[in-house]
Design an enzyme around this catalytic site. Structure first.
Site, mmCIF file in Angstrom:
data_model
loop_
_atom_site.group_PDB
_atom_site.id
_atom_site.type_symbol
_atom_site.label_atom_id
_atom_site.label_comp_id
_atom_site.label_asym_id
_atom_site.label_seq_id
_atom_site.Cartn_x
_atom_site.Cartn_y
_atom_site.Cartn_z
ATOM 1 C CG LEU A 36 49.550 32.192 60.638
ATOM 2 C CD1 LEU A 36 50.538 31.351 59.803
ATOM 3 C CD2 LEU A 36 49.233 33.485 59.857
ATOM 4 C CE1 TYR A 143 34.427 41.218 68.285
ATOM 5 C CE2 TYR A 143 32.471 42.418 67.575
ATOM 6 C CZ TYR A 143 33.845 42.263 67.595
ATOM 7 O OH TYR A 143 34.636 43.161 66.919
ATOM 8 C CG HIS A 191 31.904 40.733 57.528
ATOM 9 N ND1 HIS A 191 33.022 40.016 57.856
ATOM 10 C CD2 HIS A 191 31.408 41.207 58.687
ATOM 11 C CE1 HIS A 191 33.195 40.065 59.172
ATOM 12 N NE2 HIS A 191 32.229 40.782 59.700
HETATM 13 N N1 UDP Z 1 23.622 41.071 55.788
HETATM 14 C C1 UDP Z 1 22.742 40.550 54.868
HETATM 15 N N2 UDP Z 1 23.104 39.420 54.191
HETATM 16 C C2 UDP Z 1 24.301 38.788 54.384
HETATM 17 C C3 UDP Z 1 25.212 39.345 55.314
HETATM 18 C C4 UDP Z 1 24.843 40.495 56.005
HETATM 19 O O1 UDP Z 1 21.641 41.070 54.668
HETATM 20 O O2 UDP Z 1 24.551 37.759 53.743
HETATM 21 C C5 UDP Z 1 23.256 42.293 56.532
HETATM 22 C C6 UDP Z 1 23.309 42.145 58.044
HETATM 23 O O3 UDP Z 1 22.092 41.655 58.532
HETATM 24 C C7 UDP Z 1 23.607 43.577 58.488
HETATM 25 C C8 UDP Z 1 24.430 44.147 57.333
HETATM 26 O O4 UDP Z 1 24.206 43.287 56.222
HETATM 27 O O5 UDP Z 1 22.396 44.317 58.582
HETATM 28 C C9 UDP Z 1 25.928 44.165 57.634
HETATM 29 O O6 UDP Z 1 26.286 42.890 58.111
HETATM 30 P P1 UDP Z 1 27.790 42.461 58.318
HETATM 31 O O7 UDP Z 1 27.783 41.024 58.774
HETATM 32 O O8 UDP Z 1 28.567 42.789 57.095
HETATM 33 O O9 UDP Z 1 28.319 43.416 59.468
HETATM 34 P P2 UDP Z 1 27.775 43.691 60.957
HETATM 35 O O10 UDP Z 1 26.918 44.931 60.836
HETATM 36 O O11 UDP Z 1 27.039 42.499 61.444
HETATM 37 O O12 UDP Z 1 29.030 43.950 61.718
#
Ligand code: UDP
Length: 329
Positions: A36, A143, A191
């Site tokens: 958790l 990661y 995300h």
């Molecule tokens: N992103 C964004 N603004 C946010 C969060 C994410 O523009 O507040 C963009 C991020 O740079 C990436 C895409 O959205 O290009 C997806 O990001 P996320 O963190 O959801 O997933 P990742 O691809 O990093 O696993």
């Protein structure tokens, strides 16, 4: 098949909780093990729940001695790229060292089937799109490095102990179960889709677009979004393959289709009917411009077929969940 008991490590998290539900719906017996630290007890919809960590030898010893486990599914990892750069040891300890403890306990109790949540981050900066399973693996952050280390550990365990595993390399997991009862809940959300929907519910003022000068048609990053229930569907097929004597494998899970950050925001405006103000911000360090999966291998090998190929539908399922969440916060 129906009497098989599956241990879901990390079953209180976003993807793990969907897995628990789908395993139960498919007639499996389920034990969830979760400390958790990022999961939520109330998202575990059934089966037995044990609170604890996957690196806890004493607890694992007791668990494997008292239950006949047919297979283990492992979702219990930290998964934030930025955090992994700032706190690498947290990632190597939890994602890698604790997984070694889990595998060690499994092997000692002759549990030899394992399904591992891996990630597109194992590939690093793409040298070709779409990214297939043969793409070079050069992760660019702790990661991704912790995940590829486990994949290598699994291969060695197959050679040494006959462990049979399937590594599923997820692209961008998104959406929520159609029931509306479970979905994505992170205390420190990073995300894109949940953040955009939190703007739509009024929990946030705006969404920041991280970078607008990428070499893409609209200048923003392109990602391949896959519905969480299509991920769990792939896990069920992988489980079936291993329980039927199948061999170790690694598969990508994505939709072979990319959407830019601006396209995601536009679709969310359409789905929610809300304006969703967006502001242009600096690039987030370490973001590749385009990540799109080639997922033909699992389609051919296991007959996987996604139900949610269209991002608008994926966002609709997430929107049902986020509207509910907003009423509790
Ligand atoms: N992103 C964004 N603004 C946010 C969060 C994410 O523009 O507040 C963009 C991020 O740079 C990436 C895409 O959205 O290009 C997806 O990001 P996320 O963190 O959801 O997933 P990742 O691809 O990093 O696993």
């Amino acid at each position: 098949m129906k009497n098989e008991k599956i241990l879901v490590v990390g079953g209180a998290g976003y993807i793990g909780s969907h897995m628990v539900k789908d395993l139960l719906d498919s007639g499996y017996a389920v034990i969830t093990l979760d400390d958790l630290s990022t999961g939520h007890r109330e998202l575990v919809t059934g089966g037995e729940f044990i609170e604890g960590g996957l690196g806890d030898r004493v607890l694992l010893e007791r668990l494997f001695s008292t239950h006949k486990i047919s297979a283990v599914m492992h979702f219990a990892a930290f998964s934030l790229v930025g955090e992994s750069v700032e706190e690498p040891l947290k990632y190597y300890r939890n994602n890698m060292a604790a997984t070694a403890e889990l595998l060690d306990s499994m092997i000692r109790h002759n549990v030899t089937r394992f399904i591992f949540s891996s990630t597109a981050a194992v590939y690093g900066e793409p040298v070709e799109i779409p990214i297939t399973e043969n793409h070079p693996r050069n992760p660019t952050n702790p990661y991704g490095k912790s995940k590829i280390a486990v994949e290598r550990m699994l291969k060695d365990c197959d050679f040494a102990y006959g462990l049979k595993y399937i590594s599923l390399r997820y692209f961008n997991a998104s959406g929520a179960d159609e029931s509306g009862k479970i979905g994505e809940r992170h205390s420190n959300e990073t995300h894109l889709i949940p953040l955009v929907l939190e703007v739509a519910t009024g929990q946030r003022e705006n969404i920041k677009i991280f970078g607008t000068s990428y070499p893409t048609p609209d200048g923003t990053c392109i990602r391949d979004y896959i519905h969480v229930s299509d991920l769990t569907k792939a896990h069920l097929l992988a489980l079936n393959a291993l329980l039927s004597g199948g061999d170790s494998e690694a598969y990508n899970l994505g939709n072979n289709r990319g959407y830019s950050v601006r396209e995601v925001i536009e679709l969310a405006r359409k789905v929610t009917g809300k304006p969703i103000p967006a502001i242009e911000a600096d690039k987030r360090p370490g973001d590749p411009a385009v990540l799109i999966a080639g997922s033909d291998k699992i389609k051919k090998a296991l007959g996987w077929k996604p139900d949610y190929e269209d991002l608008e539908t994926i966002i609709k399922t997430a929107w049902v969940w986020h509207q509910k969440e907003a009423t509790y916060t």
